[in-house]
Scaffold this motif. Sequence first.
Motif, PDB file in Angstrom:
ATOM      1  N   ALA A  31       0.912  -1.088   0.159  1.00 62.55           N
ATOM      2  CA  ALA A  31      -0.271  -0.024   0.095  1.00 62.55           C
ATOM      3  C   ALA A  31       0.911   1.234   0.031  1.00 62.55           C
ATOM      4  O   ALA A  31       0.289   2.313  -0.419  1.00 62.55           O
ATOM      5  CB  ALA A  31      -0.866   0.221   1.094  1.00 62.55           C
ATOM      6  N   SER A  53      -7.260   0.894  -2.101  1.00 64.45           N
ATOM      7  CA  SER A  53      -7.792   0.225  -0.919  1.00 64.45           C
ATOM      8  C   SER A  53      -8.344   1.126  -0.159  1.00 64.45           C
ATOM      9  O   SER A  53      -9.341   1.170   0.527  1.00 64.45           O
ATOM     10  CB  SER A  53      -6.847  -0.325  -0.217  1.00 64.45           C
ATOM     11  OG  SER A  53      -5.531   0.619   0.233  1.00 64.45           O
ATOM     12  N   LEU A  60      -7.566  -3.805   4.227  1.00 66.65           N
ATOM     13  CA  LEU A  60      -6.392  -4.052   3.258  1.00 66.65           C
ATOM     14  C   LEU A  60      -6.200  -5.155   2.543  1.00 66.65           C
ATOM     15  O   LEU A  60      -5.991  -5.363   1.237  1.00 66.65           O
ATOM     16  CB  LEU A  60      -5.079  -3.548   3.762  1.00 66.65           C
ATOM     17  CG  LEU A  60      -3.828  -3.184   2.910  1.00 66.65           C
ATOM     18  CD1 LEU A  60      -4.085  -2.429   1.534  1.00 66.65           C
ATOM     19  CD2 LEU A  60      -2.661  -2.837   3.449  1.00 66.65           C
ATOM     20  N   ALA A  63      -9.119  -5.590   0.202  1.00 66.07           N
ATOM     21  CA  ALA A  63      -8.724  -4.710  -1.002  1.00 66.07           C
ATOM     22  C   ALA A  63      -7.824  -4.961  -2.014  1.00 66.07           C
ATOM     23  O   ALA A  63      -7.918  -4.922  -3.367  1.00 66.07           O
ATOM     24  CB  ALA A  63      -8.519  -3.275  -0.387  1.00 66.07           C
ATOM     25  N   ARG A  64      -6.752  -5.770  -1.372  1.00 63.88           N
ATOM     26  CA  ARG A  64      -5.759  -6.278  -2.162  1.00 63.88           C
ATOM     27  C   ARG A  64      -6.186  -7.287  -3.066  1.00 63.88           C
ATOM     28  O   ARG A  64      -5.801  -7.594  -4.195  1.00 63.88           O
ATOM     29  CB  ARG A  64      -4.710  -6.705  -1.137  1.00 63.88           C
ATOM     30  CG  ARG A  64      -3.538  -7.232  -1.843  1.00 63.88           C
ATOM     31  CD  ARG A  64      -2.109  -7.367  -0.977  1.00 63.88           C
ATOM     32  NE  ARG A  64      -0.927  -7.405  -1.723  1.00 63.88           N
ATOM     33  CZ  ARG A  64      -0.038  -8.386  -1.483  1.00 63.88           C
ATOM     34  NH1 ARG A  64      -0.400  -9.215  -0.347  1.00 63.88           N
ATOM     35  NH2 ARG A  64       0.711  -8.684  -2.096  1.00 63.88           N
TER      36      ARG A  64
END
Length: 135
Positions: A31, A53, A60, A63-64
């Motif tokens: 990130a 994200s 996270l 989101a990844r």
Amino acid sequence: PSVTQLLSLAVEPPSLQQLEAALQDLAHMGAIASLPGAEISEEAPITLLGYVSLSLPVELPLARLVFFGVLFGCACDAVVLAAVLSMDQDVFTLPSRLVMEEKKYRSSLVRSMKWREYYDGSTYSEPIAVCRMFR
């Protein structure tokens, strides 16, 4: 002001070790940008994954998952998996003996396992079953 200065104004500010651990996690997950072996600073630039994200209402790692799903051309499956993984309850809810009589419990258990097997397709993979269920 820096992140450390800003967070020091909080009612219960995090320790410096917690902030450093958070920066390490962000760098490890991709990130924020960092060089291998280099110290990570608060001024580290936010990566594309970081910006994506920030716009998604999930943690996270999820989101990844969505980010890489889009990159690899399987965005729908990635979004479904992220949604299911963010839930507190299993999609294939198993019945409980505590709230059902024995006969009803058995039939519910058999029905639940048949649906798992149907969507699983003998892959023995719950993520694959979940993706198939929502197609």
